[in-house]
Design an enzyme around this catalytic site. Structure first.
Site, short mmCIF file in Angstrom:
data_model
loop_
_atom_site.label_atom_id
_atom_site.label_comp_id
_atom_site.label_asym_id
_atom_site.label_seq_id
_atom_site.Cartn_x
_atom_site.Cartn_y
_atom_site.Cartn_z
N TRP A 21 0.84 -1.20 0.00
CA TRP A 21 0.00 0.00 0.00
C TRP A 21 0.88 1.25 0.00
CZ3 TRP A 21 -3.54 1.69 4.71
CH2 TRP A 21 -4.21 2.87 4.37
N TYR A 57 -4.19 1.20 -4.69
CA TYR A 57 -2.96 1.74 -4.10
C TYR A 57 -2.19 2.56 -5.14
CZ TYR A 57 -3.80 -1.88 -0.52
OH TYR A 57 -4.34 -2.70 0.45
N GLY A 294 4.56 -3.44 5.26
CA GLY A 294 5.06 -2.53 4.25
C GLY A 294 6.49 -2.10 4.52
N ARG A 296 9.34 1.08 2.86
CA ARG A 296 9.55 2.16 1.90
C ARG A 296 10.93 2.10 1.27
NH1 ARG A 296 5.44 6.10 2.82
NH2 ARG A 296 6.20 7.12 0.94
#
Length: 328
Positions: A21, A57, A294, A296
């Site tokens: 997401w 997303y 998740g 990044r």
């Protein structure tokens, strides 16, 4: 890495599954596509073979990133989990909420799972993901405007065509799960579950356990709250949904951090970060099959994967649960 079978299927998922997401940027204050690609590849190198995504997303961005990240990897070495039933380009179904795309343009989000819409969404997802089949195809949210029979008839057709291997649902409670059982042989329910968000363990998780269904826990770190890195004066980037989320009030952050300080010595004893300890607790929790996490950047992805290196004894789980009783 550890792997667990999805219900009674031959599909094995990594217990830490890459949740993409945030990779799509939408509602997370934008994204760096190359960082996201690198994060997925770094996770794969650590044994994270399962990736969860959705068209909504980033309005296709997340699926495109996943498709780019898995290029060059033999298709049967990864498991792609995606969804359908949230449209930003069609005003039909249950209106969900107003939002903005990654470029700041206003969009209206609808929950819609009509037959023709699902067929279109699947084709779009296959194109963006650069694959000819989806391992687990999940309805993103219930749609009250479409008969469940129509929704799952479309998914059954996709399974017959070989475009989908297995059907799953997301955000279904025990009543909806029982109804879905009448129309399709679904295998999993993807639901929110974390140390501080345990509503689903009252009825939904027990129902899944009783009926042999898998539970995919999303937001196990509660959108970053359980990392121990949040401060009461944290400034979120423009467009980040957490800025107005009740879990991220100053009071909530202070209370959660006080709990995390109580379990920090245990993390230190294990040579682990707080995030890793929280993830280990999550995948060890009764009824939880896998956790979607998740990342990044590659560093976060590798750290998440290493949560499986931790072993928690029964008394250590009991200690954590006792501290949680105080928090909750």
């Amino acid at each position: 890495m550890e792997y667990r079978k999805l219900a009674n299927t031959d599909l094995e998922l990594s217990v830490i599954t890459f949740g993409s997401w945030a990779a799509g940027g939408w509602m997370w204050g934008a994204t760096n596509r190359q960082d996201a690609v690198n994060a997925i590849r770094a996770a794969y190198n650590e044994g994270v073979t399962s990736i969860d995504t959705a068209p909504i997303y980033g309005q296709g961005t997340s699926e495109e990133i996943v498709g780019q990240a898995i290029e060059g990897i033999k298709r049967d070495k990864v498991q792609i989990l995606t969804k359908y039933g949230m449209r930003w380009d069609l005003a039909k179904g249950d209106f969900a909420f107003k939002s903005q795309d990654n470029d700041g343009h206003p969009i209206d989000i609808y929950k819609y799972a009509g037959k023709e819409s699902i067929i279109k969404e699947c084709e779009d997802s296959l194109r963006r993901l650069k694959t000819d089949y989806i391992d687990l195809y999940q309805i993103h949210w219930p749609d009250t405007t479409t008969p469940m029979s129509e929704t799952f008839e479309a998914v059954e057709r996709l399974i017959e065509q070989g475009k989908v291997r297995y059907a799953g649902v997301c955000n279904y409670d025990d009543h909806l799960l029982a109804e879905a059982d009448q129309y399709i042989s679904w295998v999993s329910d993807q639901i929110p579950f974390s140390m501080v968000n345990r509503e689903t363990e009252k009825k939904t998780i027990p129902w899944c356990v009783q009926h042999g269904k898998s539970v995919l826990a999303y937001s196990p770190l509660e959108r970053g709250l359980l990392t121990g890195k949040m401060t009461p004066n944290h400034k979120f980037a423009p467009g980040d949904h957490r800025a107005h989320h009740p879990f991220f009030t100053a009071e909530s952050i202070l209370r959660t951090n006080a709990f995390l300080e109580k379990i920090r010595p245990l993390a230190h004893e294990k040579g682990a970060s707080l995030s890793q300890l929280v993830l280990r607790w999550t995948i060890d929790h009764p009824g939880i099959t896998i956790a979607l996490v998740g990342a990044r950047n590659p560093e976060q992805a590798v750290s998440n994967a290493h949560a499986t290196h931790i072993i928690l004894k029964r008394d250590e789980m009991d200690f954590i649960n006792k501290q949680l009783e105080v928090l909750l």
